[in-house]
Design a protein around this motif. Structure first.
Motif, PDB file in Angstrom:
ATOM      1  N   ALA A 145       0.820  -1.212   0.000  1.00 27.86           N
ATOM      2  CA  ALA A 145       0.000   0.000   0.000  1.00 27.86           C
ATOM      3  C   ALA A 145       0.854   1.263   0.000  1.00 27.86           C
ATOM      4  O   ALA A 145       0.577   2.215  -0.753  1.00 27.86           O
ATOM      5  N   THR A 146       1.890   1.297   0.821  1.00 27.82           N
ATOM      6  CA  THR A 146       2.692   2.526   0.925  1.00 27.82           C
ATOM      7  C   THR A 146       3.557   2.753  -0.307  1.00 27.82           C
ATOM      8  O   THR A 146       3.708   3.896  -0.749  1.00 27.82           O
ATOM      9  N   THR A 147       4.127   1.695  -0.877  1.00 32.64           N
ATOM     10  CA  THR A 147       4.980   1.896  -2.052  1.00 32.64           C
ATOM     11  C   THR A 147       4.150   2.265  -3.280  1.00 32.64           C
ATOM     12  O   THR A 147       4.583   3.064  -4.114  1.00 32.64           O
ATOM     13  N   VAL A 148       2.943   1.716  -3.375  1.00 31.60           N
ATOM     14  CA  VAL A 148       2.027   2.132  -4.442  1.00 31.60           C
ATOM     15  C   VAL A 148       1.685   3.613  -4.285  1.00 31.60           C
ATOM     16  O   VAL A 148       1.765   4.404  -5.240  1.00 31.60           O
ATOM     17  N   ALA A 149       1.292   4.007  -3.084  1.00 31.57           N
ATOM     18  CA  ALA A 149       0.891   5.395  -2.850  1.00 31.57           C
ATOM     19  C   ALA A 149       2.053   6.355  -3.043  1.00 31.57           C
ATOM     20  O   ALA A 149       1.893   7.429  -3.644  1.00 31.57           O
ATOM     21  N   ASP A 150       3.228   5.995  -2.542  1.00 26.08           N
ATOM     22  CA  ASP A 150       4.399   6.863  -2.712  1.00 26.08           C
ATOM     23  C   ASP A 150       4.644   7.167  -4.191  1.00 26.08           C
ATOM     24  O   ASP A 150       4.911   8.309  -4.572  1.00 26.08           O
ATOM     25  N   ALA A 151       4.574   6.114  -5.014  1.00 20.52           N
ATOM     26  CA  ALA A 151       4.864   6.278  -6.440  1.00 20.52           C
ATOM     27  C   ALA A 151       3.844   7.197  -7.109  1.00 20.52           C
ATOM     28  O   ALA A 151       4.205   8.090  -7.893  1.00 20.52           O
ATOM     29  N   LEU A 152       2.570   6.998  -6.792  1.00 21.96           N
ATOM     30  CA  LEU A 152       1.538   7.804  -7.451  1.00 21.96           C
ATOM     31  C   LEU A 152       1.598   9.258  -6.997  1.00 21.96           C
ATOM     32  O   LEU A 152       1.498  10.186  -7.809  1.00 21.96           O
ATOM     33  N   LEU A 153       1.784   9.480  -5.714  1.00 23.84           N
ATOM     34  CA  LEU A 153       1.823  10.859  -5.210  1.00 23.84           C
ATOM     35  C   LEU A 153       3.054  11.610  -5.711  1.00 23.84           C
ATOM     36  O   LEU A 153       3.016  12.826  -5.904  1.00 23.84           O
ATOM     37  N   ALA A 154       4.133  10.874  -5.973  1.00 20.29           N
ATOM     38  CA  ALA A 154       5.339  11.523  -6.480  1.00 20.29           C
ATOM     39  C   ALA A 154       5.219  11.892  -7.951  1.00 20.29           C
ATOM     40  O   ALA A 154       5.755  12.921  -8.386  1.00 20.29           O
ATOM     41  N   LEU A 155       4.496  11.092  -8.739  1.00 23.16           N
ATOM     42  CA  LEU A 155       4.539  11.255 -10.189  1.00 23.16           C
ATOM     43  C   LEU A 155       3.243  11.773 -10.806  1.00 23.16           C
ATOM     44  O   LEU A 155       3.270  12.336 -11.891  1.00 23.16           O
ATOM     45  N   GLN A 156       2.107  11.558 -10.154  1.00 23.70           N
ATOM     46  CA  GLN A 156       0.852  12.107 -10.691  1.00 23.70           C
ATOM     47  C   GLN A 156      -0.097  12.405  -9.523  1.00 23.70           C
ATOM     48  O   GLN A 156      -1.133  11.765  -9.357  1.00 23.70           O
ATOM     49  N   PRO A 157       0.254  13.402  -8.715  1.00 19.65           N
ATOM     50  CA  PRO A 157      -0.525  13.669  -7.496  1.00 19.65           C
ATOM     51  C   PRO A 157      -1.935  14.177  -7.762  1.00 19.65           C
ATOM     52  O   PRO A 157      -2.776  14.126  -6.863  1.00 19.65           O
ATOM     53  N   ALA A 158      -2.205  14.648  -8.975  1.00 20.49           N
ATOM     54  CA  ALA A 158      -3.541  15.155  -9.279  1.00 20.49           C
ATOM     55  C   ALA A 158      -4.493  14.061  -9.758  1.00 20.49           C
ATOM     56  O   ALA A 158      -5.609  14.364 -10.206  1.00 20.49           O
ATOM     57  N   THR A 159      -4.092  12.821  -9.658  1.00 25.30           N
ATOM     58  CA  THR A 159      -4.948  11.705 -10.071  1.00 25.30           C
ATOM     59  C   THR A 159      -6.292  11.777  -9.347  1.00 25.30           C
ATOM     60  O   THR A 159      -6.351  11.960  -8.134  1.00 25.30           O
ATOM     61  N   ARG A 160      -7.361  11.601 -10.111  1.00 24.08           N
ATOM     62  CA  ARG A 160      -8.694  11.610  -9.513  1.00 24.08           C
ATOM     63  C   ARG A 160      -9.255  10.203  -9.333  1.00 24.08           C
ATOM     64  O   ARG A 160     -10.083   9.971  -8.461  1.00 24.08           O
ATOM     65  N   ARG A 161      -8.805   9.246 -10.183  1.00 24.14           N
ATOM     66  CA  ARG A 161      -9.416   7.921 -10.165  1.00 24.14           C
ATOM     67  C   ARG A 161      -8.332   6.867 -10.379  1.00 24.14           C
ATOM     68  O   ARG A 161      -7.539   6.970 -11.317  1.00 24.14           O
ATOM     69  N   VAL A 162      -8.296   5.869  -9.486  1.00 27.90           N
ATOM     70  CA  VAL A 162      -7.362   4.750  -9.604  1.00 27.90           C
ATOM     71  C   VAL A 162      -8.172   3.513  -9.951  1.00 27.90           C
ATOM     72  O   VAL A 162      -9.053   3.090  -9.187  1.00 27.90           O
ATOM     73  N   LEU A 163      -7.889   2.944 -11.119  1.00 30.50           N
ATOM     74  CA  LEU A 163      -8.627   1.785 -11.613  1.00 30.50           C
ATOM     75  C   LEU A 163      -7.802   0.531 -11.337  1.00 30.50           C
ATOM     76  O   LEU A 163      -6.674   0.404 -11.814  1.00 30.50           O
ATOM     77  N   ILE A 164      -8.372  -0.403 -10.570  1.00 29.11           N
ATOM     78  CA  ILE A 164      -7.637  -1.564 -10.096  1.00 29.11           C
ATOM     79  C   ILE A 164      -7.971  -2.785 -10.934  1.00 29.11           C
ATOM     80  O   ILE A 164      -9.138  -3.061 -11.234  1.00 29.11           O
ATOM     81  N   CYS A 165      -6.937  -3.550 -11.285  1.00 27.47           N
ATOM     82  CA  CYS A 165      -7.121  -4.846 -11.926  1.00 27.47           C
ATOM     83  C   CYS A 165      -6.121  -5.822 -11.313  1.00 27.47           C
ATOM     84  O   CYS A 165      -5.260  -5.449 -10.524  1.00 27.47           O
ATOM     85  N   GLY A 166      -6.220  -7.092 -11.711  1.00 23.08           N
ATOM     86  CA  GLY A 166      -5.361  -8.118 -11.140  1.00 23.08           C
ATOM     87  C   GLY A 166      -5.992  -8.741  -9.906  1.00 23.08           C
ATOM     88  O   GLY A 166      -7.027  -8.287  -9.392  1.00 23.08           O
TER      89      GLY A 166
END
Length: 376
Positions: free
Chosen positions: A282-303
């Motif tokens: 959870a933390t490594t996923v969040a760290d990556a997204l907040l560092a590179l695209q912090p304005a993301t509005r929607r995270v679409l999950i698969c797998g």
């Protein structure tokens, strides 16, 4: 190629089965999953594939050659079962896109010096084409790597074609054995990025199997019994790989049980380790997204991780203000997005179109991926 049928086959990092998807494509941005199935591995074969994926040495060249055939036979059987269940004849299928089974992925080379990068997926395309009577495209990753890329991830091009929005920044998060992102800024003219973030289910599954004899932690129940061990989490997160900038990719050969055990002090409760592994994801996923695209509005999950409600809750806790939802809400079955992706890549190859995104993999340019094995 509009209106034609393709099959996608993949067994991912977790090697929990062969995902098979029968897909109809109607235009560049329209694909329909007609049937998706997951076919189990022979248990002994699966156990050996996981050992090899975690860095175990092959016993001999003969073993690798035999595995190449056995994997291909299993993939061919999966394709034939799929079309039988779908009521479709082999001549109606234009091609199979087969990812194979990764036994080693070394984008920095075996000596980690970057001089001789390689990736190796077993499952002979010749045999799949011969057994099914359907043209087969395989060996997708190595052309990108030959062009200086990581050979992964390859699905961001599909995500961009099918899941992008004109109005909001989105991210597609695949929670397989390894977690990877596709970042989709709003509007078709903006750069798509994609990269692995580290372990998703691979370590949690391996620890659960070791401690409970169960292949995975159903809905995070094992993790829910424990508490996050902050010192252990810090030791896990201190691995230098997490600090590498994209492009980057990884696999079981990097994040495996021995890697975890080297960082345990021997006093941890098993359930606390499981809770900590979930928090690592959870933390490594969040760290990556907040560092590179912090304005993301929607995270679409698969797998497979899409079925672990506790994992999704932990990811959401670290991404306040972002909607966390399944790709199913956008017309793509989360269990078969990767299989659909390799059907799409086969379609790209037969059309003479690139399958990679150089900005994602780091390749020198767009490349037509894969080797075509004609139908018998």
């Amino acid at each position: 190629m509009d209106g034609e049928l393709f099959i996608g086959l993949i067994s991912g990092t977790s090697a929990d089965g062969i995902d098979a998807a029968l897909v109809r494509f109607d235009g560049e941005h329209d694909c329909r999953l007609l049937l998706g199935r997951t076919y189990p591995w022979d248990p002994a074969l699966r156990a050996r594939l996981i050992e090899l994926g975690q860095g175990a040495a092959a016993q001999s060249i003969e073993e690798l050659g035999t595995l190449d055939v056995r994997i291909a036979e299993a993939f061919a059987t999966a394709a034939l079962q799929l079309i039988e269940e779908a009521g479709v004849g082999a001549p109606q299928v234009r091609a199979i896109g087969s990812h194979g089974q990764t036994v080693r992925h070394r984008p920095q080379g075996a000596d980690f010096d970057g001089r001789h990068p390689f990736t190796w997926q077993l499952g002979d395309g010749n045999l799949i084409a011969e057994r099914t009577g359907i043209a087969t495209v395989a060996d997708f990753r190595r052309r990108d790597m030959a062009a200086g890329g990581q050979g992964a991830p390859l699905l961001p091009a599909l995500h961009a074609a099918m899941l992008r929005s004109e109005y909001e920044d989105r991210a597609v998060l695949n929670l397989g054995g390894i977690a990877n992102f596709t970042l989709l800024p709003a509007g078709a003219g903006n750069r798509v990025r994609g990269f692995d973030t580290g372990p998703a289910n691979a370590l949690m599954d391996a620890w659960c199997e070791r401690m409970l004899g169960q292949p995975y932690d159903a809905d995070g129940a094992f993790a829910a019994r424990g508490r996050v061990d902050a010192p252990l989490l810090a030791r896990l997160r201190s691995d230098p790989w997490f600090a590498l900038p994209p492009p980057k990719s990884t696999g079981r050969e990097q994040f495996h049980l021995p890697w975890l055990q080297e960082r345990l002090d021997g006093t941890e409760r098993p359930e606390d380790v499981q809770a900590t592994l979930m928090e690592l994801t959870a933390t490594t996923v969040a760290d990556a997204l907040l560092a590179l695209q912090p304005a993301t509005r929607r995270v679409l999950i698969c797998g497979g991780g899409v079925h672990n409600a506790r994992l999704l809750q932990r990811i959401g806790a670290h991404l306040p203000g972002m909607a966390i939802e399944s790709t199913a809400a956008h017309g793509m079955d989360p269990d078969f997005v990767e299989a659909i992706g390799f059907a799409w890549l086969a379609r790209q190859t037969l059309a003479g179109l690139p399958g990679n995104l150089p900005g994602v993999t780091g390749a020198r340019g767009p490349r037509v991926l894969g080797v075509v094995y004609p139908a018998g």
